[in-house]
Write an enzyme that holds these catalytic residues in place. Structure first.
Site, short mmCIF file in Angstrom:
data_model
loop_
_atom_site.label_atom_id
_atom_site.label_comp_id
_atom_site.label_asym_id
_atom_site.label_seq_id
_atom_site.Cartn_x
_atom_site.Cartn_y
_atom_site.Cartn_z
N CYS A 129 44.42 85.90 114.80
CA CYS A 129 45.63 86.18 114.01
C CYS A 129 45.77 87.67 113.73
O CYS A 129 46.15 88.08 112.63
CB CYS A 129 45.64 85.40 112.69
SG CYS A 129 45.71 83.64 112.92
N HIS A 148 45.64 90.98 109.24
CA HIS A 148 45.87 89.59 109.69
C HIS A 148 47.38 89.36 109.67
O HIS A 148 48.10 89.97 108.86
CB HIS A 148 45.17 88.68 108.68
CG HIS A 148 45.15 87.22 109.01
ND1 HIS A 148 46.24 86.42 108.79
CD2 HIS A 148 44.18 86.43 109.51
CE1 HIS A 148 45.93 85.17 109.16
NE2 HIS A 148 44.69 85.15 109.59
N ASP A 202 44.28 92.32 100.20
CA ASP A 202 43.99 91.02 100.80
C ASP A 202 42.46 90.89 100.84
O ASP A 202 41.80 91.47 101.70
CB ASP A 202 44.61 90.98 102.20
CG ASP A 202 44.18 89.74 102.98
OD1 ASP A 202 43.39 88.94 102.46
OD2 ASP A 202 44.64 89.59 104.13
N GLN A 233 38.40 88.13 103.29
CA GLN A 233 37.08 88.19 103.92
C GLN A 233 36.05 88.86 103.02
O GLN A 233 34.85 88.71 103.24
CB GLN A 233 37.17 88.98 105.25
CG GLN A 233 38.04 88.33 106.29
CD GLN A 233 37.47 87.01 106.80
OE1 GLN A 233 36.27 86.72 106.67
NE2 GLN A 233 38.31 86.18 107.39
N LYS A 273 37.65 79.93 102.29
CA LYS A 273 36.71 80.89 102.87
C LYS A 273 35.62 81.27 101.88
O LYS A 273 34.76 82.09 102.19
CB LYS A 273 37.46 82.14 103.34
CG LYS A 273 38.39 81.90 104.54
CD LYS A 273 38.91 83.21 105.06
CE LYS A 273 40.23 83.09 105.78
NZ LYS A 273 40.12 82.60 107.14
#
Ligand SMILES: Cc1ncc(COP(=O)(O)O)c(C=O)c1O
Length: 405
Positions: free
Chosen positions: A363, A122, A199, A202, A225
């Protein structure tokens, strides 16, 4: 189980475009919030509103206790000590914090060393590192992906083995749904004296995470999220590393002692939380994590998989549809392209039928370029989505394709 969860999300009762019941499938952009989260935020303002870590009065003590209790909840969620949990304004800020603090801590010694990311990142995990490279003379190196959307692990190993200072990798792609073997990447980083950052934006919403098992130096994710509010994010930092890193921002709350000549800083995590924090956000995120921990995550994950598979099976009945990425567990993320139809047109028509999906580059422009695409239509599944939602998605999709020829 599904309808039980659904009833906890007030927004899912609403209609859009007049009388169309909402089918929300843009969960990778942000999830809806359960009543438990909305109530926790309202309760804070109704009963305990005050600044945290400031006032000695009763409300101040309550606000501090609630804020710190949320930190403890998030620590337990990640299998980490509360002191290793820094609140930020989001995942993007957590990554900027790391890039800035790394620059300030290691400065000129980064010249000629590499910062390793991947082709599937991203923008939030690309641009802060580019800025760091411009400022320090470090070199941005990018791990290739294979045609099936998986990471080229041989290339990853090569890049990490050669003069790498930092490797920063998505645990799961927001476009492809690919889950990366971050445990192995962090092991290689450790073996070669590089710092490892994951990261988890998700990934955490679908899976259990133990930062200890991953072996990373830092793990980041955003609150919105994971069924939590906007404006709050988490940076887990390995305690020994947080103690070494220079602060990101300066001001109140992050100090130990201030004189005009010199300021000394508080210990982590407060060292990285300058100014009044997002107290309602932390409390709301704590409530979201408690909510997530209270549901049967295995059952929910299986259900998400069934809904996702039903959607993919239906999509593949159309001969013009291509599902991007390989045949792997994609944790609810489905990116597609349809020959001859622009994703935006498709998304607009589906929205008019009450089905919310995302279209565009998500993104991840470099990934789109690598895949030779302008953009995709992305549907993403969460705990409250049902097989019924999958059918409504497929109906709206077929109708829209017919309308667009
Ligand atoms: C993989 C990944 N990383 C980082 C981000 C940035 O998150 P935020 O915009 O909430 O800071 C996102 C958001 O879409 C994401 O999917």
């Amino acid at each position: 189980m599904i309808y039980d969860l659904r009833s906890q999300f007030p927004i899912l009762q609403r209609h859009v475009h007049g009388d169309k019941p909402l089918v929300y499938l843009d969960n990778a952009a942000t999830t809806q919030k359960p009543k438990a989260v909305l109530d926790a935020i309202a309760d804070f303002y109704v009963t305990s509103n005050a600044n945290a870590h400031r006032g000695g009065h009763a409300l101040g003590a309550e606000a501090t206790a609630l804020y710190e209790s949320a930190r403890g909840t998030i620590g337990r969620f990640l299998n980490a000590a509360p002191e290793s949990v820094v609140f930020t304004h989001g995942a993007t800020e957590a990554l900027n914090l790391l890039a800035t603090s790394i620059e300030r801590t290691y400065g000129a010694s980064l010249r000629g060393k590499s910062i390793v990311i991947s082709e599937m990142e991203h923008h939030a995990n690309i641009v802060p590192w580019q800025v760091l490279c411009e400022r320090t003379g470090a070199l941005l190196k990018v791990i290739r992906i294979c045609d099936d959307g998986s990471l080229d692990m041989q290339h990853a190993q090569e890049l990490i083995a050669h003069n790498c200072a930092v490797v920063s990798i998505a645990h799961m792609s927001n476009v492809l749904g690919t889950i990366n073997d971050v445990e192995t990447i962090c092991t290689w980083a450790r073996e070669h004296g590089a710092h490892s950052i994951v990261d988890g934006c998700q990934f955490v919403v679908h899976n259990q995470v133990s930062v200890d098992n991953i072996g990373c130096d830092a793990y980041v994710f955003g609150g919105h999220k994971v069924y939590g509010p906007f404006g709050i994010g988490v940076l887990y930092g390995r305690p020994e590393w947080l103690t070494v890193l220079e602060p990101y921002q300066a001001g109140g709350a992050m100090i130990d002692n201030v004189t005009f000549e010199k300021t000394t800083y508080a210990e982590p995590p407060l060292r990285f939380e300058a100014g009044t924090p997002n107290i309602e956000g932390a409390i709301g995120l704590g409530a979201a994590i408690n909510w997530l921990s209270s549901i049967d995550r295995k059952t929910v994950a299986d259900q998400e998989t069934s809904v996702t598979e039903a959607m993919i099976d239906g999509l593949l009945q159309h001969d013009r549809v291509r599902v991007i990425g390989g045949d792997y567990a994609r944790n609810g993320i489905i990116s597609i392209v349809v020959d001859g139809i622009h994703a935006n047109d498709l998304g607009t028509l589906m929205d008019e039928q009450g089905v919310a999906v995302r279209t565009g580059h998500h993104c991840a422009m470099p990934l789109m370029r690598r895949l030779g695409l302008q953009g995709t239509l992305r549907a993403s599944v969460a705990a409250y989505n049902s097989i019924d939602d999958a059918h409504r998605f497929l109906d709206a999709f077929s109708r829209s394709c017919r309308m667009l020829g």
